[in-house]
Design an enzyme around this catalytic site. Structure first.
Site, PDB file in Angstrom:
ATOM      1  N   HIS A   1       0.806  -1.220   0.000  1.00 39.37           N
ATOM      2  CA  HIS A   1       0.000   0.000   0.000  1.00 39.37           C
ATOM      3  C   HIS A   1       0.842   1.275   0.000  1.00 39.37           C
ATOM      4  O   HIS A   1       0.632   2.178  -0.805  1.00 39.37           O
ATOM      5  CB  HIS A   1      -0.938   0.002   1.201  1.00 39.37           C
ATOM      6  CG  HIS A   1      -1.988  -1.049   1.133  1.00 39.37           C
ATOM      7  ND1 HIS A   1      -3.101  -0.953   0.340  1.00 39.37           N
ATOM      8  CD2 HIS A   1      -2.092  -2.258   1.762  1.00 39.37           C
ATOM      9  CE1 HIS A   1      -3.855  -2.026   0.475  1.00 39.37           C
ATOM     10  NE2 HIS A   1      -3.269  -2.844   1.336  1.00 39.37           N
TER      11      HIS A   1
ATOM     12  N   SER B   1      -3.037  -8.533   1.331  1.00 41.78           N
ATOM     13  CA  SER B   1      -3.379  -9.538   2.347  1.00 41.78           C
ATOM     14  C   SER B   1      -4.735  -9.258   2.981  1.00 41.78           C
ATOM     15  O   SER B   1      -5.414 -10.187   3.441  1.00 41.78           O
ATOM     16  CB  SER B   1      -2.287  -9.589   3.423  1.00 41.78           C
ATOM     17  OG  SER B   1      -1.108 -10.177   2.902  1.00 41.78           O
ATOM     18  N   CYS B   2      -5.142  -7.978   3.003  1.00 41.80           N
ATOM     19  CA  CYS B   2      -6.449  -7.649   3.574  1.00 41.80           C
ATOM     20  C   CYS B   2      -7.590  -8.189   2.717  1.00 41.80           C
ATOM     21  O   CYS B   2      -8.739  -8.260   3.165  1.00 41.80           O
ATOM     22  CB  CYS B   2      -6.588  -6.140   3.757  1.00 41.80           C
ATOM     23  SG  CYS B   2      -6.142  -5.172   2.312  1.00 41.80           S
TER      24      CYS B   2
ATOM     25  N   ARG C   1      -1.034   4.669   3.392  1.00 45.42           N
ATOM     26  CA  ARG C   1      -1.326   5.526   2.243  1.00 45.42           C
ATOM     27  C   ARG C   1      -1.306   7.012   2.614  1.00 45.42           C
ATOM     28  O   ARG C   1      -0.824   7.843   1.844  1.00 45.42           O
ATOM     29  CB  ARG C   1      -2.671   5.119   1.621  1.00 45.42           C
ATOM     30  CG  ARG C   1      -2.576   3.806   0.875  1.00 45.42           C
ATOM     31  CD  ARG C   1      -3.845   3.448   0.134  1.00 45.42           C
ATOM     32  NE  ARG C   1      -3.662   2.219  -0.611  1.00 45.42           N
ATOM     33  CZ  ARG C   1      -3.180   2.145  -1.857  1.00 45.42           C
ATOM     34  NH1 ARG C   1      -2.829   3.258  -2.479  1.00 45.42           N
ATOM     35  NH2 ARG C   1      -3.054   0.984  -2.460  1.00 45.42           N
TER      36      ARG C   1
END
Length: 455
Positions: A13, A44-45, A305
């Site tokens: 990210h 992975s989320c 982010r």
């Protein structure tokens, strides 16, 4: 004028956001992203959704494809592991993992977004077959294969935090699932007792066996795992999923960049390290936490982010025009039909930060009482506040229904340093199709002010 060489370590990210932001913002830059793995930018989320068959395919569970970056002028090298930082030469030593060859890559600005690794329990038998970790592309493939393997009947998940996702996946796949944790209750590090009670009941209702207050001591088996040894006896299993936390991926910068005792990268108010022209973002740093008014770990895609966006904006300023404002931190926690979002500080963490904090919990229905229970979901909402100033510090929501809007309101209130009075008086839309005359956010703030009334 020669292009400024920007090197970004890590393509998840933070690295993704930084690369595209910099290429969009500046013209005279050469942006290179280094990725240790073969597959670029796996999310992975999104693993749980993939495992449940709710995505368009495993190879699409990613932030971006390499060609997306090259189209806008960037470069990305996968299978390229950063192994050493050389500040005196302004280079990063990398190993090309397929060939084994080493190379030094020069930078003018370096952004470290190397993130974290899943914690691996240092216990006897950990290297047995069918002992898996729940993070990253390669592990996702192994877990997916395992859930479709008919020879695997019994599954043990270690870690009742993020491990609840694996418990749900394997129960839905028809396996006998045991959830193991050294704590007293699932998710106790994230949520208050009212909320954890709901999750505990939801897991039991869906046939997940709970082994709480249970310390894992090792694994046994002939080539592959057959038994977990614990302080409460042996647990027979065909597969183990470990989801017990994370460790910072920072061994490669030891001796060059200042780290804390746990290996997290130390940064200043501008997300700069102690090394000139080297910045750090993502899960391996402690960003400024707005409600705590100090730096704390916030492992989150959103945090990474925001940090990447800030660094990109101020990358070439000698002294940035403003410090990084900080993060509130929010996280979704869900299993089966229970969905919770927690944001900001818990009461426990607020008190650890030296704040005179208190949490109030409201249990209510979403819509007016004349709507039947079958179409009027039960909801929980909590609010954590400073008892001296009434500043909102944190909060959580829980329901079978989507009440993420209320959680986002709480996040914005925390970031804006609003008070209980602000939320008690805030005006929201009303329609009995969706909510009550007083929104749940109004009601929990009113309850905290002793103004709560039945509506």
């Amino acid at each position: 004028m020669e292009k400024q060489k920007v090197v970004i370590v890590g393509a998840s990210h933070g690295g993704h956001e930084a690369a595209f932001e910099i290429l969009d913002r500046y013209k005279n830059v050469d942006v290179t992203v280094l990725e240790a793995g073969d597959f670029v930018s796996f999310m992975s989320c999104g693993m749980k959704l993939f495992l449940e068959g709710k995505t368009t395919g495993m190879d699409n569970v990613r932030n971006f494809k390499p060609e997306d970056l090259t189209k806008v002028g960037g470069k990305i090298f996968n299978n390229t592991k950063a192994t050493k930082l050389n500040p005196d030469k302004k280079t990063v030593t990398v190993t090309h993992t397929e060939s084994g060859k080493n190379e030094e890559i020069k930078y003018d600005k370096l952004i470290i977004s190397s993130g974290v690794n899943p914690a691996k329990l240092p216990l006897p038998g950990i290297d047995l077959k069918n002992v898996l970790l729940m993070r990253g592309y390669d592990w996702a493939k192994k877990i997916n294969d395992a859930q479709h393997d008919d020879s695997i009947k019994n599954v043990a998940v270690i870690g009742a935090g993020n491990g609840i996702a694996a418990a749900e996946v394997f129960e839905k796949a028809g396996k006998n699932v045991t959830l193991i944790d050294a704590g007293h209750k699932p998710l106790e590090n994230y949520l208050n007792d009212d909320f954890t009670d709901v999750f505990e009941k939801e897991l039991k209702k869906n046939n997940v066996k709970l082994a709480m207050d249970t310390k894992v001591e090792g694994f046994k088996g002939n080539g592959k795992v057959e038994t977990i040894t614990t302080n409460k006896g042996d647990i027979k299993t065909d597969l183990v999923i470990i989801a017990v936390g994370i460790t910072p991926n920072t061994d490669w910068i030891k001796g060059a960049v200042d780290l804390d005792k746990r290996g997290y990268i130390k940064t200043n108010d501008y997300l700069k390290t102690n090394v000139d022209d080297v910045f750090a973002i993502g899960d391996a740093i402690f960003p400024f936490n707005i409600p705590a008014n100090t730096k704390v770990p916030i492992p989150s895609a959103i945090a990474a982010r925001h940090e990447a966006q800030y660094v990109s904006e101020h990358l070439f300023e000698e002294k940035p025009s403003r410090p990084f404002k900080g993060i509130v931190g929010a996280q979704l926690l869900e299993v089966f039909n229970a969905h919770a979002i927690t944001t900001g500080l818990s009461e426990k963490n607020a008190k650890r930060a030296g704040i005179n904090a208190k949490e109030i919990v409201l249990k209510d229905h979403l819509r007016p009482d004349y709507i039947p229970d079958s179409d009027n979901p039960e909801c929980y909402i909590s609010i954590v506040f400073n008892q001296d100033t009434h500043q909102v510090l944190g909060g959580s929501v829980l329901s079978s229904y989507d009440i993420s809007g209320e959680a986002n309101v709480l996040s914005l209130a925390i970031r804006s340093k609003l008070t209980l009075e602000d939320l008690a008086e805030a005006d929201f839309f009303f329609s009995p199709t969706y909510d009550k005359q007083w929104n749940l956010v109004n009601l929990v703030a009113q309850k905290a002010l002793n103004l709560y009334k039945i509506v």
